[in-house]
Write an enzyme that holds these catalytic residues in place. Structure first.
Site, short mmCIF file in Angstrom:
data_model
loop_
_atom_site.label_atom_id
_atom_site.label_comp_id
_atom_site.label_asym_id
_atom_site.label_seq_id
_atom_site.Cartn_x
_atom_site.Cartn_y
_atom_site.Cartn_z
N GLY A 146 -1.89 0.12 -4.46
CA GLY A 146 -2.87 -0.80 -3.88
C GLY A 146 -4.28 -0.33 -4.13
CG ASN B 216 4.05 1.01 2.50
OD1 ASN B 216 3.71 -0.08 2.07
ND2 ASN B 216 4.81 1.84 1.82
N GLY B 217 3.93 -1.99 4.96
CA GLY B 217 4.94 -3.02 5.11
C GLY B 217 4.31 -4.35 5.48
CB CYS C 246 -0.92 0.00 1.22
SG CYS C 246 -0.06 0.16 2.79
CB THR D 69 5.96 -1.55 -15.01
OG1 THR D 69 4.68 -1.59 -14.39
CG2 THR D 69 6.96 -0.97 -14.05
CE1 TYR E 210 3.85 -4.26 -11.85
CE2 TYR E 210 3.82 -4.31 -9.47
CZ TYR E 210 3.15 -4.37 -10.66
OH TYR E 210 1.80 -4.55 -10.67
#
Length: 540
Positions: free
Chosen positions: A32, A94-95, A2, A302, A253
């Site tokens: 996300g 975020n992890g 996220c 990408t 990416y």
């Protein structure tokens, strides 16, 4: 995976923090799409709005996020989770965590705090809240917050920034000790109070620059920053920096090309990937193999930048011969060949004239499971291509990604225990070329500016050498969580909510049970759609 953002307006009477946070969502949406949420604070009260789905759906195109419905001069964007004790705290993370059983047991038996969801963020919020409670103070100061964060970091064996907003503590942010996940801080003059400054933090610099924030700096590994009303940011090294090792997949990416992460230009890094991949192709295919290529075609989106520089290096024409359907946000994963074909072909269609009778070089950013790549090869064959060469900007992915999506069963990965020829056969292409790990790392390092302090990267997916320690039972445990647990595992989960309860993602793939035979695993692999390594919801 996220994206997170947080803001503190210089005018403590302002009520527009939610408006800026809502805007920032759209610059981080690519990180996300499963859910979105905003928490803001005004007058000692935390107001939240969150839900499942894209930001536009959750917030009804902004109609649910107004200064009337969500007044506040500070706030955070992401999950977020809230506890009322102590002080009223809200947190976003975020992890990913790899040691959830230890945290669950600690909260259950020692902290005696109830965890109501399967989210890593709620676990860490409660650990942080417990640490603040242990100080025994009716009000906490800046140093108290840093002290509590120091209690959190030793148990935070995952990766990513912690983000907290309090009803009176304002904003505190911390980054993991290896700097695996990105976080940056920017400032701008207040529009309503002369001499005051607004501050904003976000996962990617684009969310700051597009909102007018400048003087952007990266939060260093193990570092925390505290933003208090009418004050300047206060930094503290919460834990010693172990390394400065951002995840290579950020550049390969995940991140937008128009941002900088830890002093490295994402756009330039991808240009460099194309240059180095062209050199690798000459090594593998030889000059004769290069000469027969008629056209270079990126698999959107990408890989577009890398494909452009690769085509230039090889002196070959570039064609955007795949058309991506931008109006499909999510597809269901169903078993069987026809379901997979339908899913991939909803996303991409080929311009047949660009393939017919040609030797085509397809450029992809990475190949995870390979089922999507194989379906794309089939589409190209239907367009009557003469020969199909697939080149990947990343090396072979051989191990699970513990800091993003838990690909716990390595049997799902195309490169796991397969030779290059075997992978070529699975994809049904004529030739397959992977970037080397050394070249990928060099492509990113060479894209850094003079202030870049990065010396290494998180590369565990390519070699199994992770920057953070991994519990010995983690992969077995994650495999059970993602698949259907056996009766004994269900019983264990019901006892104190141990290991099997915590890391399940509701939108995650159905993984193969650990006890499955090799034949069952192979069959399951055949019935899977290839999805993004990071973002399970980006089945678009």
């Amino acid at each position: 995976m996220c994206g997170v953002s947080a803001i503190l307006l210089g005018d403590s009477k302002a009520t527009s923090a939610a408006v800026d946070l809502h805007e920032s969502l759209y610059y981080l949406q690519h990180r996300g799409q499963d859910a979105a949420g905003i928490a803001v604070c005004q007058g000692g009260r935390v107001h939240m709005c969150k839900g499942n789905g894209m930001a536009s759906k959750v917030f009804d195109e902004g109609r649910r996020v107004t200064t009337a419905t969500m007044p506040g001069f500070m706030g955070s964007e992401a999950q977020p989770f809230y506890v009322n004790s102590p002080y009223g705290l809200s947190m976003s993370v975020n992890g990913n965590l790899v040691n959830t059983p230890n945290l669950v047991r600690f909260l259950d038996h020692e902290a005696r705090r109830h965890v109501n969801t399967d989210s890593d963020s709620e676990l860490l919020l409660n650990v942080f809240a417990h640490a603040l409670s242990e100080l025994g103070k009716s009000r906490a100061n800046v140093e108290d917050v840093f002290t509590a964060l120091r209690e959190v970091f030793p148990v935070y064996l995952g990766s990513g920034p912690l983000q907290n907003v309090s009803s009176y503590l304002y904003l505190s942010i911390g980054s993991d000790e290896n700097g695996i996940r990105p976080l940056c801080l920017g400032s701008r003059p207040s529009e309503t109070v002369e001499g005051a400054m607004d501050y904003c933090l976000a996962s990617e610099s684009i969310a700051l620059s597009q909102l007018g924030f400048k003087d952007i700096v990266d939060i260093l590994p193990g570092q925390a920053v505290f933003l208090k009303k009418d004050g300047t940011p206060q930094f503290s090294q919460i834990v010693e920096m172990k390394s400065y090792s951002p995840d290579l997949f950020e550049y390969l990416y995940l991140a937008r090309p128009d941002c900088w992460i830890d002093g490295i230009s994402v756009h330039r890094s991808r240009q460099n990937m194309g240059i180095k991949l062209a050199h690798r192709m000459r090594q593998v295919l030889g000059e004769e193999g290069i000469r027969e290529i008629d056209v270079v075609i990126p698999i959107p989106e990408t890989s577009d930048t890398a494909a452009g520089t690769l085509a230039k290096e090889l002196a070959k024409p570039l064609s955007n011969a795949f058309v991506k359907n931008r109006y499909i946000h999510r597809t269901f994963i169903l078993p069987g060949q026809k379901a997979r074909q339908k899913s991939v072909r909803r996303k991409l269609s080929a311009i047949a004239v660009e393939f017919k009778g040609k030797v085509v070089c397809l450029v992809d950013d990475s190949i995870v499971r390979g089922t999507t790549s194989r379906e794309i090869v089939q589409m190209v064959k239907e367009c009557e291509a003469k020969k199909i060469i697939i080149v990947s900007c990343s090396p072979e992915i051989t191990h699970p990604h513990i800091h993003g999506i838990d690909l716990a069963d390595p049997a799902q990965l195309l490169a796991h225990r397969r030779t290059l020829q075997q992978m070529t056969d699975v994809l049904q292409c004529d030739a397959l070329v992977f970037q080397t790990l050394e070249d990928l790392e060099a492509a990113c390092i060479e894209a850094g500016n003079k202030k870049c302090k990065v010396t290494s990267f998180e590369i565990g997916v390519f070699c199994g050498q992770y920057k953070t320690p991994v519990p010995t039972d983690y992969f077995e445990r994650s495999g059970r969580e993602a698949g259907k647990p056996s009766a004994k595992h269900v019983g264990a989960r019901d006892e104190a909510r141990d290991a099997t309860a915590v890391l399940v993602a509701s939108s995650g793939p159905t993984m193969v049970p650990q006890e499955a035979s090799s034949e069952e695993r192979s069959k399951a692999l055949e019935n899977r759609e290839d999805i993004s390594l990071y973002n399970l919801a980006s089945r678009t």
